[in-house]
Scaffold this motif. Structure first.
Motif, PDB file in Angstrom:
ATOM      1  N   ARG A 194      81.822  20.730 -64.180  1.00  0.00           N
ATOM      2  CA  ARG A 194      82.332  21.987 -64.237  1.00  0.00           C
ATOM      3  C   ARG A 194      83.851  21.971 -64.760  1.00  0.00           C
ATOM      4  N   PRO A 215      74.430  30.596 -67.736  1.00  0.00           N
ATOM      5  CA  PRO A 215      73.917  29.833 -66.686  1.00  0.00           C
ATOM      6  C   PRO A 215      73.143  30.828 -65.599  1.00  0.00           C
ATOM      7  N   ARG A 248      63.458  26.431 -56.638  1.00  0.00           N
ATOM      8  CA  ARG A 248      63.879  25.184 -55.676  1.00  0.00           C
ATOM      9  C   ARG A 248      62.752  24.990 -54.770  1.00  0.00           C
ATOM     10  N   ARG A 292      79.671  28.626 -49.576  1.00  0.00           N
ATOM     11  CA  ARG A 292      78.845  28.558 -50.665  1.00  0.00           C
ATOM     12  C   ARG A 292      77.437  27.970 -49.809  1.00  0.00           C
ATOM     13  N   ARG A 331      79.907  25.805 -61.066  1.00  0.00           N
ATOM     14  CA  ARG A 331      79.167  24.863 -59.918  1.00  0.00           C
ATOM     15  C   ARG A 331      77.750  24.658 -60.588  1.00  0.00           C
ATOM     16  N   TRP A 332      77.006  25.588 -60.933  1.00  0.00           N
ATOM     17  CA  TRP A 332      75.671  25.549 -61.535  1.00  0.00           C
ATOM     18  C   TRP A 332      75.531  24.503 -62.320  1.00  0.00           C
ATOM     19  N   PHE A 333      76.638  23.983 -63.257  1.00  0.00           N
ATOM     20  CA  PHE A 333      76.301  22.678 -64.032  1.00  0.00           C
ATOM     21  C   PHE A 333      76.492  21.498 -63.365  1.00  0.00           C
ATOM     22  N   GLU A 334      76.688  21.273 -61.891  1.00  0.00           N
ATOM     23  CA  GLU A 334      76.824  20.276 -61.356  1.00  0.00           C
ATOM     24  C   GLU A 334      75.534  20.044 -60.307  1.00  0.00           C
ATOM     25  N   GLU A 335      75.028  21.065 -60.179  1.00  0.00           N
ATOM     26  CA  GLU A 335      73.606  20.998 -59.199  1.00  0.00           C
ATOM     27  C   GLU A 335      72.616  20.449 -60.040  1.00  0.00           C
ATOM     28  N   LEU A 375      74.879  18.227 -52.379  1.00  0.00           N
ATOM     29  CA  LEU A 375      76.462  17.953 -52.854  1.00  0.00           C
ATOM     30  C   LEU A 375      77.164  18.934 -53.450  1.00  0.00           C
ATOM     31  N   TRP A 431      69.613  30.211 -64.338  1.00  0.00           N
ATOM     32  CA  TRP A 431      69.598  30.317 -62.725  1.00  0.00           C
ATOM     33  C   TRP A 431      68.298  30.952 -62.280  1.00  0.00           C
TER      34      TRP A 431
END
Lengths: 371, 397
Positions: free
Chosen positions: B355, A11, A20, A83, B335-339, A67, A15
């Motif tokens: 997640r 990830p 974005r 966050r 949390r990356w997987f939920e965005e 969200l 990332w």
């Protein structure tokens, strides 16, 4: 170990590749999408998205809703708030439904001077003595007052019994306010008994109530217990009118309660028939088209929280969180989805309460009570 | 006898480092403890073995590095990172102390949520000012002595720990009348009793409304000092004769009893010490979140700690620390997987709850490939590090 390291690394690498859109107005949303109150989070999120589709732009820029799930957990809620503010640099936060989670978000919003609107946290201490925290719903005491007024004036009740769920701050707040107002109006609360959420058998409490023969029984709890209490009350031969708060509003009420809950009155935030504003009409129209059933209160409150925030941004004319906060505080006569909204000095929304009655499998609109 | 058997088992399974000087496998922490004693008594540092000196220096330097890292984070990292680091320290305190009962002594307790709740409420009620208490307690006013007390952080944390330990001492009499699964049920029952008490004793705990406006006193210094202190104390305890008696109870309670170990006394000792640190952990958590209510301390919290110590390695303090770190950071990374993402030409919308799925998969993988947790019963020691380094050097040469 190596496998795990890789799983964590992937990830990160991805990332850095993902970029974005920058020129958007970022508003953070913290909701319980998983865990105990996931159902609340789900419907609120639906409402917020409809709210966004009604009004996707402000100050000429598009609004991005970010969200973050809080797992229906206090610790996760606090993490989520940090966050959103530190990493996503949001200019406002909407959420959560459950008061206990909003209580964990509020101090972080307060400390970072970011406006925070909870759509449906009714616990009075959420906004108490806080500068940056607001809510889009009325608080429990106000709802309890309306219940008492309705019972005394419209139902003509003089003697009331109260069944309180001591495990829920919501029920305790409502019961206290109901009792206070009902007594002030000239009525009498002749019995007040307790139960705990999760209880199955209420015959002991109901037998005690039956002996006092009240005109109305107030059950300001949640739908599961209300349905069970109603069932057991009818089995004991109690025919008294039942009245409760917005915790009764769920399809499960009639599924569990069946015929026993017929005729039950409850106060709530929203009904299609009580809509007086153009925003409300538009909301219902979109909701109907998309989901083909009657819109729920939580979704409408979610939309309202979003729209109040946007209205304040528009009036502030900037994305400065301080200015937005000032404007949220000045909100009055705002034609929202659930009605005309004022924000009072304690940062609670003041607006009309809707009273509905259970008829068959549905609930019908009875009346609206203005503040 | 039993103690000896335990030791033999460890050395035969290759856990004991092979170098000759570490024949007793003494870990750094205890060495430091002993050293401190020596230094205090006679200042006989020069008389100490050279190897021990190296280990102490290594411990000292790594602690210094940790403190340096914390200082750097405190001034430069975002509050989000600080928040997670604080949580990591609190999870370390909670999991290592829980591990003392469940992993080291082998008593399957499910009551840490009760201890945390007591610690959290006790410390929060002691640090809140009378004015704050007055505005928070809106249903019923708070009872008499508590409404005037306002202490500073350290005494209230210590009192919270002592109160929790006292509670553990009292309930250990009924709790340790049973063993195994029954013990789990009894401790679970006490956990629920505490939670229900917190819900109903409105004039002490503000009932289901919970407490708000607790001062945010937990900082990196507080949480990490306590975490380091906890780990040092617990590792020292585990390596002492007390710890060996506890391990003997874990391996075979009846045999331990036959060997003359007062099993009740050692189980109670583990329980009370564990409760003390869990009380402290609860207090730190309350002063980090600044709000607590009974719903925070449900059985789910215990379950999370159980995941940490089992995935980390039941019985290993190193494992508990690793588990705590993974648990605190893992959920945030995932949390990356939920965005929502735009990868190449494909747009992936947000998936709430993803997640949790991945975290569960990770847990399953850990349990499949590391049957006894990440570390098993392995403990970190400098001997191990030197051994590894030594080997590496030899290979390169």
């Amino acid at each position: 170990m190596r496998i795990i390291l890789r799983i964590f690394l992937v990830p990160f690498l991805l990332w850095s590749l993902v970029s974005r859109a920058e020129d958007m107005i970022k508003i953070g949303v913290i909701l319980s999408m998983t865990g105990g109150t996931a159902a609340f989070g789900e419907v609120t999120w639906t409402g917020m998205r409809i709210g966004r589709s009604i009004r996707p732009n402000v100050l000429g820029k598009e609004v991005e809703l970010i969200l973050v799930d809080d797992k229906s957990d206090k610790i996760e809620s606090a993490n989520a708030a940090q966050r959103l503010i530190q990493k996503e640099k949001v200019i406002g936060i909407l959420g959560d439904v459950a008061s206990s989670n909003s209580l964990a978000i509020a101090p972080i919003a307060e400390e970072n001077h970011i406006p925070h609107i909870s759509p449906a946290s009714t616990n009075p201490i959420v906004t108490l003595n806080r500068k940056y925290v607001f809510r889009a719903c009325f608080i429990d005491p106000f709802q309890g007052e309306v219940m008492a007024k309705f019972a005394y004036n419209d139902l003509g009740a003089k003697k009331a019994a109260v069944l309180m769920d001591i495990g829920q701050d919501y029920s305790v707040g409502l019961s206290n306010a109901f009792q206070k107002t009902f007594t002030k109006l000239g009525g009498k609360v002749i019995s007040r008994v307790n139960y705990l959420s999760g209880d199955q058998d209420f015959t002991a409490q109901l037998t005690a109530i039956k002996e006092t023969n009240p005109d109305v029984i107030a059950i300001p709890g949640y739908y599961t217990e209300i349905a069970l209490i109603a069932k057991q009350a009818r089995e004991l031969g109690i025919k008294t009118t039942l009245i409760s708060g917005d915790g009764a509003e769920a399809p499960e009420l009639t599924e569990i309660g069946g015929k026993a809950v017929e005729g039950l009155y409850y106060t709530t935030h929203f009904d299609e028939k009580a809509i007086s504003t153009p925003l409300g009409k538009k909301y219902v129209e979109i909701f109907r088209k998309k989901y083909n059933h009657a819109p729920d209160a939580l979704g409408a409150l979610g939309a309202d929280a979003y729209l109040i925030m946007l209205d304040a941004i528009e009036r502030a004319g900037s994305t400065d969180p301080e200015k937005i906060r000032d404007e949220i505080e000045k909100t009055k006569d705002f034609q929202g989805v659930t009605g005309v909204i004022f924000i009072d000095s304690n940062h609670n929304a003041v607006k009309n309460v809707v009273i509905r009655q259970v008829k068959g499998k549905e609930s019908v609109y009875v009346s609206s009570v203005n503040p | 006898m039993v103690v000896k058997r335990e030791r033999d088992r460890e050395s035969s399974s290759g856990l004991q480092p092979r170098i000759e000087r570490a024949r007793d496998g003494t870990p750094t922490i205890l060495v430091l403890f002993r050293t401190c004693k020596f230094v205090l008594i006679g200042g006989l540092v020069i008389a100490m073995k050279r190897e021990n000196l190296v280990k102490i220096t290594a411990t000292f330097l790594s602690l210094l590095a940790l403190l340096g890292f914390l200082k750097w984070t405190n001034s430069y990292a975002s509050p989000y990172i600080v928040q997670i680091l604080n949580l990591t320290a609190i999870y370390i305190i909670l999991s290592t102390s829980y591990n003392l009962v469940n992993g080291v002594t082998g008593q399957f307790s499910l009551g840490p949520n009760a201890f945390m709740a007591i610690g959290a409420y006790a410390s929060a009620l002691l640090t809140m000012t009378p004015a704050e208490k007055e505005i928070t307690f809106i249903i019923e006013p708070i009872i008499s002595p508590l409404d005037k007390i306002a202490l500073t952080f350290l005494p209230s944390l210590l009192i919270a720990g002592v109160v929790t330990a006292l509670f553990a001492f009292l309930i250990s009499f009924p709790v340790f009348r049973v063993r195994g699964d029954y013990l789990a049920i009894v401790t679970l029952g006490f956990g629920e009793i505490v939670r229900v008490f917190a819900t109903n004793a409105t004039s002490i705990t503000n009932g289901s409304l919970g407490l708000k406006g607790i001062k945010q006193l937990t900082s990196l210094w507080w949480s990490w000092s306590w975490a380091i202190f906890t780990v040092f104390c617990l590792v020292g305890l585990v390596q002492s004769s007390y710890g060996r008696a506890m391990k003997a109870i874990r391996e075979d309670e009846t045999a331990a009893q036959a060997m003359g170990i007062n099993t009740f006394r050692y189980k109670m000792l583990a329980f009370v010490i564990s409760a003390f640190f869990q009380g402290i952990g609860g207090g730190l958590l309350a002063h980090l979140l600044t709000t607590i209510d009974p719903k925070l301390f449900t059985f789910l919290f215990t379950f999370n700690l159980l995941i940490i110590i089992v995935a980390g390695g039941l019985g290993s303090m190193t494992g508990s620390v690793i588990g705590a770190v993974i648990f605190a950071w893992g959920f945030e990374f995932l949390r990356w997987f939920e965005e929502p993402h735009q990868i190449g030409g494909v747009f992936i919308p947000e998936i709430p709850g993803m997640r949790m799925v991945i975290f569960s998969l990770l847990l399953i993988l850990i349990m499949l490939f590391f049957r006894r947790g990440i570390t098993g019963r392995w403990e970190f020691s400098w001997d191990w590090v030197f051994n590894k380094l030594g080997k590496k050097i030899r290979v390169t040469n």
